[in-house]
Enzyme design. Structure first.
Site, mmCIF file in Angstrom:
data_model
loop_
_atom_site.group_PDB
_atom_site.id
_atom_site.type_symbol
_atom_site.label_atom_id
_atom_site.label_comp_id
_atom_site.label_asym_id
_atom_site.label_seq_id
_atom_site.Cartn_x
_atom_site.Cartn_y
_atom_site.Cartn_z
ATOM 1 N N ASP A 2 75.088 16.947 11.687
ATOM 2 C CA ASP A 2 74.984 16.133 10.079
ATOM 3 C C ASP A 2 76.468 16.124 9.742
ATOM 4 O O ASP A 2 77.366 16.836 10.031
ATOM 5 C CB ASP A 2 74.248 17.221 9.316
ATOM 6 C CG ASP A 2 74.065 16.669 8.253
ATOM 7 O OD1 ASP A 2 72.986 15.560 8.161
ATOM 8 O OD2 ASP A 2 74.305 17.050 6.990
ATOM 9 N N GLU A 58 78.658 26.148 28.716
ATOM 10 C CA GLU A 58 78.788 27.527 29.161
ATOM 11 C C GLU A 58 77.098 27.657 29.607
ATOM 12 O O GLU A 58 76.653 28.519 30.268
ATOM 13 C CB GLU A 58 78.597 28.824 27.953
ATOM 14 C CG GLU A 58 80.064 28.950 27.618
ATOM 15 C CD GLU A 58 80.371 29.467 26.135
ATOM 16 O OE1 GLU A 58 78.980 30.055 25.886
ATOM 17 O OE2 GLU A 58 81.343 29.584 25.510
HETATM 18 C C1 GLC Z 1 73.269 13.589 6.067
HETATM 19 C C2 GLC Z 1 71.648 13.909 6.207
HETATM 20 C C3 GLC Z 1 71.265 13.779 4.893
HETATM 21 C C4 GLC Z 1 71.798 14.720 3.906
HETATM 22 C C5 GLC Z 1 73.166 14.680 3.904
HETATM 23 C C6 GLC Z 1 74.061 15.951 3.627
HETATM 24 O O1 GLC Z 1 73.753 12.372 5.672
HETATM 25 O O2 GLC Z 1 71.079 12.917 6.937
HETATM 26 O O3 GLC Z 1 69.698 13.884 4.709
HETATM 27 O O4 GLC Z 1 71.667 14.468 2.605
HETATM 28 O O5 GLC Z 1 73.614 14.641 5.344
HETATM 29 O O6 GLC Z 1 73.658 16.837 4.398
#
Ligand code: GLC
Length: 546
Positions: free
Chosen positions: A208, A259
């Site tokens: 993310d 690993e």
């Molecule tokens: C990314 C995720 C989204 C979230 C953001 C903060 O863009 O896909 O859904 O709100 O990160 O974590």
């Protein structure tokens, strides 16, 4: 050991756990619900699943606010449920990628709670980005950054004696404090978190906000382009996105993954422009794939689509990585709606009852089917978002009272946000909550007309979107399109995209003029008109063998 590099051509299906399948009837999807439905997903013909977050979380941002990276939120089940899900996926020969959220934690995470308690200047505070405020009383935020969800990116906390103290940075909601990735302690924690899930058998991580972990030294002011802060993807690079220091983090992660036996992958959610820069995330010693948001954001225009395909193959090819292709996910307007939008649209803005532009549903679905058939013919790896195989539109009439996206609240209801693409999906036309939940509960209400999109209503219906996806996925595998090449074909009108991939010829008629339909049709996104290829339609033809 011979490596299959399965991910180079994989079709990966995104499951958004809260909206997929609810086994216990509380209106929120869960892990056992996913496990029960896995054979159906296998049957669709995909190679892997990506699961959005299911970790312990106060759910302020639908689970992207993690309070414990090593446990399952009781709303979604238990670690034993997760193990059962991995086992069933592997039994069905499906790989499983989990979502890792390293840019920020929840404010309920013990690291943050300890940081608040430990006070200014402590090692606990150094895990996050705490700063003194500006101005004589420190009551102005340390800089002018805006949150992606709207409003300031800083929140002030009280000292133990109750007087106003330092501020902490949160690029997203107040409940999502950013970690300080310059701190080696933070890096160590995440190496252990990676190992925790690798030990449980996952096949990789979707990372993310993979372009956000490192902030520019000194945290300089930055004025976001009109429309406010966003995930990125525009010409100027804010001091919080795509900073060069981020790459050494993924090089270290690659070593952790190495690993382990097997071929676990790292997938970047990085909204970085241009594609040549995004390709830096997938250099040989870093990640394996990066979502191609340029492709997702390309308008329904043949010249623009040709250009983004060409640029993607060139940019990723240059670093030896496969291109990826994606049209929908849990953060954007579903493509069966988005492709019919006629006005400017910003990611995360959403569409709701008062939006001026209500895209035409018939046009949207027609274009979506054509776009998907084009996408699935391209070499590389493709991502599908749950429900797109049903042709689901965005829910543009979701009542305001049901909304949960922090964007809606942080912009004082100016931006609808992302709830419209997150409505629980329909499985059975006649069941309560269309089969999503045995009790009929649903954390976001489902529009009544979604009965018509239910999986059981489409199963076996030759013209249905579900059968189009199944046929295309089977043909894609059979013809090895994911590992092929794009050979552009000349002699077609400007509005028509035509290429050959192996022994399949792909013609996408993006315009509205009818063009001649050659023989050898194996897949078609809309019915022919007097034996011709109508507008907004893609066809695959089997080329005569040389
Ligand atoms: C990314 C995720 C989204 C979230 C953001 C903060 O863009 O896909 O859904 O709100 O990160 O974590």
């Amino acid at each position: 050991m011979l490596r299959s590099e399965w991910w180079r051509s994989a079709v990966i299906y995104q499951v958004y756990p809260r909206s997929f399948s609810d086994s216990n009837g509380d209106g929120l999807g869960d892990l056992p619900g996913i496990t029960q439905r896995l054979p159906t997903i296998r049957n669709l013909g995909v190679d892997a699943l990506w699961l959005s977050p299911f970790y312990t979380s106060p759910q302020k941002d639908a689970g992207y606010d993690v309070a414990d990276y090593r446990d399952v939120d009781p709303r979604f089940g238990t670690l034993a449920d997760f193990d059962a899900l991995v086992a069933e996926a592997h039994r069905l020969d499906l790989r499983l990628i989990v979502d890792l959220v390293p840019n920020h934690t929840s404010d309920q995470h013990v690291w943050f709670q300890q940081a608040l308690a430990a006070g200014e200047g402590s090692p606990e505070r150094a895990r996050y980005l705490f700063r003194d405020g500006a101005g004589p009383d420190g009551d102005t935020p340390p800089n002018n950054w805006e949150s992606v969800f709207g409003g300031p990116a800083w929140t002030r906390v009280p000292r133990p004696d109750g007087t106003p103290g330092q501020w902490y940075l949160h690029l997203f909601d107040t409940s999502q404090p950013d970690l300080d990735w310059e701190n080696p302690w933070v890096r160590e924690q995440f190496h252990d978190i990676l190992r925790f899930w690798l030990d449980r058998g996952v096949d990789g991580f979707r990372v993310d906000v993979a372009h956000g972990l490192i902030k520019k030294k000194g945290l300089p002011d930055y004025v976001a382009p009109k429309g406010g802060a966003s995930m990125g993807g525009h010409a100027s690079t804010p001091p919080y996105w795509a900073q060069p220091g981020v790459h050494e983090i993924y090089r270290a992660w690659r070593k952790v993954l190495d690993e382990y036996p097997g071929e676990q992958v790292l997938v970047a959610e990085a909204w970085v422009n241009p594609l040549s820069k995004l390709a830096q995330w997938v250099r040989p010693d870093e990640m394996d794939q990066a979502f191609n948001f340029d492709f997702l954001e390309t308008a329904w225009d043949a010249t623009a689509i040709r250009r983004v395909i060409r640029d993607s193959l060139a940019a990723f090819g240059k670093v030896g990585a496969p291109s990826t292709w994606v049209l929908s996910n849990h953060d954007v307007v579903r493509h069966a709606t988005r492709l019919a939008i006629t006005t400017d649209h910003v990611q995360g803005e959403g569409i709701g009852p008062k939006s001026p532009d209500k895209p035409n549903r018939v046009t949207g679905l027609r274009r979506a089917r054509a776009a998907t058939l084009l996408m699935l013919a391209l070499p590389g790896s493709a991502y599908l978002y749950q429900g797109e195989e049903l042709g689901l539109p965005e829910d543009v009439e979701l009542p305001d009272s049901a909304r949960q996206d922090p964007t809606w609240f942080r912009t004082n209801h100016e931006r609808y946000g992302r709830d419209g693409c997150r409505v629980p999906i329909p499985w059975e036309a006649l069941a309560p909550a269309f089969g999503f939940s045995p009790t009929g509960e649903s954390w976001l209400p489902q529009p009544p007309e979604w009965a018509g999109y239910a999986r059981d209503a489409q199963e076996g219906q030759p013209d249905s979107t579900l059968e189009l996806y199944k046929a295309a996925l089977a043909l894609r595998a059979q013809h090895g399109l994911g590992l092929g090449d794009v050979d552009w074909l000349r002699g077609y009108p400007e509005d028509v995209i035509a290429f050959r991939n192996g022994n399949v010829i792909v013609i996408a008629n993006v315009g509205t003029q009818i063009v001649t339909l050659p023989p050898g049709v194996i897949a078609l996104s809309s019915e022919p008109v007097s034996a011709n290829l109508p507008g907004e339609t893609t066809v695959w033809l089997e080329a005569a063998q040389a």
